[in-house]
Design a protein around this motif. Structure first.
Motif, PDB file in Angstrom:
ATOM      1  N   VAL A  10      -4.565  18.330   5.350  1.00  0.00           N
ATOM      2  CA  VAL A  10      -3.429  17.406   5.452  1.00  0.00           C
ATOM      3  C   VAL A  10      -3.080  16.861   4.063  1.00  0.00           C
ATOM      4  O   VAL A  10      -3.957  16.616   3.236  1.00  0.00           O
ATOM      5  CB  VAL A  10      -3.737  16.252   6.438  1.00  0.00           C
ATOM      6  CG1 VAL A  10      -4.773  15.307   5.881  1.00  0.00           C
ATOM      7  CG2 VAL A  10      -2.471  15.493   6.784  1.00  0.00           C
ATOM      8  N   SER A  11      -1.795  16.698   3.831  1.00  0.00           N
ATOM      9  CA  SER A  11      -1.379  16.157   2.536  1.00  0.00           C
ATOM     10  C   SER A  11      -1.691  14.663   2.492  1.00  0.00           C
ATOM     11  O   SER A  11      -1.618  13.973   3.519  1.00  0.00           O
ATOM     12  CB  SER A  11       0.113  16.383   2.311  1.00  0.00           C
ATOM     13  OG  SER A  11       0.878  15.461   3.048  1.00  0.00           O
ATOM     14  N   PRO A  12      -2.018  14.138   1.327  1.00  0.00           N
ATOM     15  CA  PRO A  12      -2.287  12.701   1.213  1.00  0.00           C
ATOM     16  C   PRO A  12      -1.097  11.847   1.663  1.00  0.00           C
ATOM     17  O   PRO A  12      -1.289  10.787   2.250  1.00  0.00           O
ATOM     18  CB  PRO A  12      -2.567  12.502  -0.276  1.00  0.00           C
ATOM     19  CG  PRO A  12      -3.042  13.833  -0.754  1.00  0.00           C
ATOM     20  CD  PRO A  12      -2.272  14.841   0.064  1.00  0.00           C
ATOM     21  N   LEU A  13       0.116  12.322   1.423  1.00  0.00           N
ATOM     22  CA  LEU A  13       1.294  11.560   1.830  1.00  0.00           C
ATOM     23  C   LEU A  13       1.412  11.492   3.356  1.00  0.00           C
ATOM     24  O   LEU A  13       1.740  10.444   3.919  1.00  0.00           O
ATOM     25  CB  LEU A  13       2.564  12.162   1.229  1.00  0.00           C
ATOM     26  CG  LEU A  13       2.702  11.996  -0.277  1.00  0.00           C
ATOM     27  CD1 LEU A  13       3.911  12.767  -0.785  1.00  0.00           C
ATOM     28  CD2 LEU A  13       2.817  10.532  -0.644  1.00  0.00           C
ATOM     29  N   HIS A  14       1.142  12.599   4.021  1.00  0.00           N
ATOM     30  CA  HIS A  14       1.196  12.610   5.484  1.00  0.00           C
ATOM     31  C   HIS A  14       0.108  11.713   6.058  1.00  0.00           C
ATOM     32  O   HIS A  14       0.352  10.953   7.007  1.00  0.00           O
ATOM     33  CB  HIS A  14       1.055  14.033   6.001  1.00  0.00           C
ATOM     34  CG  HIS A  14       1.337  14.174   7.462  1.00  0.00           C
ATOM     35  ND1 HIS A  14       1.076  15.304   8.155  1.00  0.00           N
ATOM     36  CD2 HIS A  14       1.862  13.308   8.370  1.00  0.00           C
ATOM     37  CE1 HIS A  14       1.409  15.140   9.428  1.00  0.00           C
ATOM     38  NE2 HIS A  14       1.885  13.938   9.577  1.00  0.00           N
ATOM     39  N   LEU A  15      -1.078  11.764   5.484  1.00  0.00           N
ATOM     40  CA  LEU A  15      -2.168  10.915   5.946  1.00  0.00           C
ATOM     41  C   LEU A  15      -1.826   9.437   5.738  1.00  0.00           C
ATOM     42  O   LEU A  15      -2.081   8.604   6.615  1.00  0.00           O
ATOM     43  CB  LEU A  15      -3.465  11.270   5.238  1.00  0.00           C
ATOM     44  CG  LEU A  15      -4.698  10.499   5.691  1.00  0.00           C
ATOM     45  CD1 LEU A  15      -4.948  10.664   7.178  1.00  0.00           C
ATOM     46  CD2 LEU A  15      -5.905  10.951   4.891  1.00  0.00           C
ATOM     47  N   ALA A  16      -1.221   9.099   4.603  1.00  0.00           N
ATOM     48  CA  ALA A  16      -0.813   7.715   4.347  1.00  0.00           C
ATOM     49  C   ALA A  16       0.190   7.261   5.405  1.00  0.00           C
ATOM     50  O   ALA A  16       0.109   6.138   5.910  1.00  0.00           O
ATOM     51  CB  ALA A  16      -0.216   7.579   2.947  1.00  0.00           C
ATOM     52  N   TYR A  17       1.121   8.146   5.763  1.00  0.00           N
ATOM     53  CA  TYR A  17       2.114   7.819   6.787  1.00  0.00           C
ATOM     54  C   TYR A  17       1.440   7.543   8.128  1.00  0.00           C
ATOM     55  O   TYR A  17       1.737   6.543   8.798  1.00  0.00           O
ATOM     56  CB  TYR A  17       3.139   8.949   6.932  1.00  0.00           C
ATOM     57  CG  TYR A  17       4.168   8.629   7.970  1.00  0.00           C
ATOM     58  CD1 TYR A  17       5.308   7.906   7.636  1.00  0.00           C
ATOM     59  CD2 TYR A  17       3.989   8.987   9.299  1.00  0.00           C
ATOM     60  CE1 TYR A  17       6.243   7.566   8.593  1.00  0.00           C
ATOM     61  CE2 TYR A  17       4.910   8.649  10.262  1.00  0.00           C
ATOM     62  CZ  TYR A  17       6.037   7.943   9.905  1.00  0.00           C
ATOM     63  OH  TYR A  17       6.941   7.598  10.862  1.00  0.00           O
ATOM     64  N   ILE A  18       0.525   8.426   8.517  1.00  0.00           N
ATOM     65  CA  ILE A  18      -0.168   8.269   9.806  1.00  0.00           C
ATOM     66  C   ILE A  18      -0.952   6.957   9.845  1.00  0.00           C
ATOM     67  O   ILE A  18      -0.872   6.194  10.813  1.00  0.00           O
ATOM     68  CB  ILE A  18      -1.103   9.465  10.064  1.00  0.00           C
ATOM     69  CG1 ILE A  18      -0.278  10.729  10.306  1.00  0.00           C
ATOM     70  CG2 ILE A  18      -2.037   9.194  11.241  1.00  0.00           C
ATOM     71  CD1 ILE A  18      -1.086  12.010  10.274  1.00  0.00           C
ATOM     72  N   LEU A  19      -1.704   6.684   8.788  1.00  0.00           N
ATOM     73  CA  LEU A  19      -2.490   5.448   8.751  1.00  0.00           C
ATOM     74  C   LEU A  19      -1.587   4.220   8.751  1.00  0.00           C
ATOM     75  O   LEU A  19      -1.869   3.233   9.431  1.00  0.00           O
ATOM     76  CB  LEU A  19      -3.413   5.448   7.538  1.00  0.00           C
ATOM     77  CG  LEU A  19      -4.573   6.437   7.607  1.00  0.00           C
ATOM     78  CD1 LEU A  19      -5.319   6.471   6.280  1.00  0.00           C
ATOM     79  CD2 LEU A  19      -5.513   6.081   8.743  1.00  0.00           C
ATOM     80  N   GLY A  20      -0.514   4.273   7.982  1.00  0.00           N
ATOM     81  CA  GLY A  20       0.430   3.152   7.970  1.00  0.00           C
ATOM     82  C   GLY A  20       1.032   2.914   9.344  1.00  0.00           C
ATOM     83  O   GLY A  20       1.160   1.769   9.792  1.00  0.00           O
TER      84      GLY A  20
END
Length: 68
Positions: A10-20
């Motif tokens: 998973v891309s770090p940006l996608h993971l940041a979105y999911i966590l946010g």
């Protein structure tokens, strides 16, 4: 409590979105009712978007600093 799962690729940006997004569900006043279910998802999406854009900015600045 926030639960999530992410594939190693998973891309770090996608993971940041999911966590946010998930943090958005536990932050502020939740709109939990049949009538407001979609509004609650949109509210959580705003947190996801903020996390995504914040990390995107950090990575851009870090990339510029690394190039100097």
């Amino acid at each position: 409590m926030v639960h999530y799962w992410a594939a190693p690729s998973v891309s770090p940006l996608h993971l940041a979105y999911i966590l946010g997004h998930e943090v958005g569900h536990v932050s502020g006043k939740q709109l939990r009712s049949r009538r407001n279910a979609w509004r609650e998802e949109l509210r959580a999406d705003e947190y996801g978007a903020a996390a995504y854009l914040s990390l995107k900015h950090v990575l851009a600045v870090a990339g510029k600093a690394g190039a100097a």
